[in-house]
Design a protein around this motif. Structure first.
Motif, short mmCIF file in Angstrom:
data_model
loop_
_atom_site.label_atom_id
_atom_site.label_comp_id
_atom_site.label_asym_id
_atom_site.label_seq_id
_atom_site.Cartn_x
_atom_site.Cartn_y
_atom_site.Cartn_z
N LYS A 81 0.83 -1.21 0.00
CA LYS A 81 0.00 0.00 0.00
C LYS A 81 0.87 1.26 0.00
CE LYS A 81 -3.73 -2.20 2.66
NZ LYS A 81 -4.58 -2.10 3.88
N GLU A 82 2.19 1.08 -0.10
CA GLU A 82 3.09 2.22 -0.03
C GLU A 82 3.01 3.09 -1.29
OE1 GLU A 82 5.02 -1.17 2.31
OE2 GLU A 82 3.94 -0.90 0.42
N GLU A 83 3.22 4.38 -1.08
CA GLU A 83 3.13 5.35 -2.18
C GLU A 83 4.09 5.03 -3.32
OE1 GLU A 83 4.44 9.92 -2.60
OE2 GLU A 83 2.80 9.61 -1.17
N GLU A 84 5.30 4.57 -3.00
CA GLU A 84 6.30 4.35 -4.05
C GLU A 84 5.83 3.35 -5.09
OE1 GLU A 84 9.79 1.74 -3.08
OE2 GLU A 84 9.13 2.13 -1.02
N LEU B 166 2.93 5.06 -7.15
CA LEU B 166 3.51 6.09 -8.01
C LEU B 166 4.22 5.46 -9.20
CD1 LEU B 166 4.16 9.06 -8.53
CD2 LEU B 166 6.17 8.82 -7.06
N THR C 83 -5.68 10.07 0.28
CA THR C 83 -4.54 10.99 0.37
C THR C 83 -3.35 10.45 -0.43
OG1 THR C 83 -3.94 9.91 2.47
CG2 THR C 83 -5.13 11.99 2.59
N LEU C 84 -3.16 9.14 -0.38
CA LEU C 84 -2.07 8.52 -1.14
C LEU C 84 -2.30 8.70 -2.64
CD1 LEU C 84 -0.36 5.13 -0.58
CD2 LEU C 84 -1.35 5.61 -2.80
N ASN D 219 -1.65 12.30 -3.56
CA ASN D 219 -0.22 12.61 -3.53
C ASN D 219 0.49 12.10 -4.80
OD1 ASN D 219 -0.39 13.86 -1.07
ND2 ASN D 219 0.29 12.10 0.12
N THR D 220 0.15 10.87 -5.20
CA THR D 220 0.80 10.32 -6.40
C THR D 220 0.37 11.07 -7.65
OG1 THR D 220 -0.94 8.62 -6.52
CG2 THR D 220 1.13 8.00 -5.46
N LYS E 220 2.30 14.32 -7.73
CA LYS E 220 3.70 14.13 -8.14
C LYS E 220 3.81 13.93 -9.65
CE LYS E 220 5.88 12.48 -3.90
NZ LYS E 220 6.61 11.39 -3.22
N ASN F 286 12.13 8.65 -4.56
CA ASN F 286 11.21 8.36 -5.68
C ASN F 286 11.93 7.73 -6.86
OD1 ASN F 286 8.53 9.72 -4.79
ND2 ASN F 286 10.10 11.25 -4.35
#
Length: 217
Positions: free
Chosen positions: A90-93, A96, A137-138, A141-142, A145, A210
């Protein structure tokens, strides 16, 4: 637009035998046309290029090639297959990186089969789909970016990729055949466009954080 499930050809790939069998069986029982299954990334890529399915459901972390590598290589071959990633992450990286590669959908392995079907329907109809278990929110955010990335020029992206590889301005200048001052000017412009602070090493730290997504630009 509604498409008959039998007309939706699918390749599934997961290196966990039980998960692969479970997904395969669920798809078959619900009327989908599963044309191939793979337990590693290399086999998945071969099936996609050979069978040209409408969809490929891929576990992100597989032996030999990750799902990201499979997608990149398949797209380089101009495949028309659409991709759905399956992951515990579930991490943003990870999200993204998926968005940077323009992958159609990102599901979590905790999602129900009902959610998988909703996702398939969306993707087949040229829409994207992200697991409802991913935080808003995730996803925001992605998306933010990616908008920042889109403002960068080709030269700035080239430099940013090198910064993400921990290369200094001096080394980058030598590789590109320009002055260090030119590289520093580009760094300043990148910092402005992606709205970072001007503190020392802020851009380098951000690029390293990133790195995976930047490599797909």
């Amino acid at each position: 637009m509604t498409i008959n499930k039998k007309d939706i050809s699918i390749v599934v790939a997961d290196d966990h035998p039980m998960l692969l069998k479970g997904l395969f069986d669920e798809l078959i029982e619900n009327g989908y046309n599963v044309v191939g299954q793979a337990d590693n990334g290399m086999k998945a890529l071969e099936l996609i290029l050979t069978l040209e399915p409408k969809l490929a459901l891929l576990d992100i972390e597989m032996p030999l090639l990750s799902a990201f590598e499979v997608v990149k290589m398949a797209k380089d071959k101009l495949t028309e297959t659409k991709f759905i990633l399956l992951s515990y992450h579930k991490e943003e990286e990870y999200v993204l990186q998926a968005k940077a590669l323009k992958i159609n959908a990102y599901l979590l392995k905790e999602d129900s089969f009902f959610t998988i079907e909703r996702c398939i329907d969306k993707v087949i109809n040229e829409e994207s789909f992200f697991s409802p278990h991913l935080k808003n929110t995730l996803l925001r955010n992605t998306s933010d970016k990616l908008k920042q990335f889109s403002q960068l020029t080709a030269s700035e992206i080239s430099i940013l990729k090198r910064i993400a590889q921990s290369k200094s301005s001096k080394v980058i200048a030598e590789e590109l055949g320009v002055s260090i001052r030119t590289i520093d000017n580009h760094r300043t412009n990148i910092i402005k466009k992606i709205e970072l602070s001007k503190e020392t090493n802020t851009l380098t730290n951000w690029a390293l954080l990133n790195k995976k997504a930047i490599s797909e630009l």
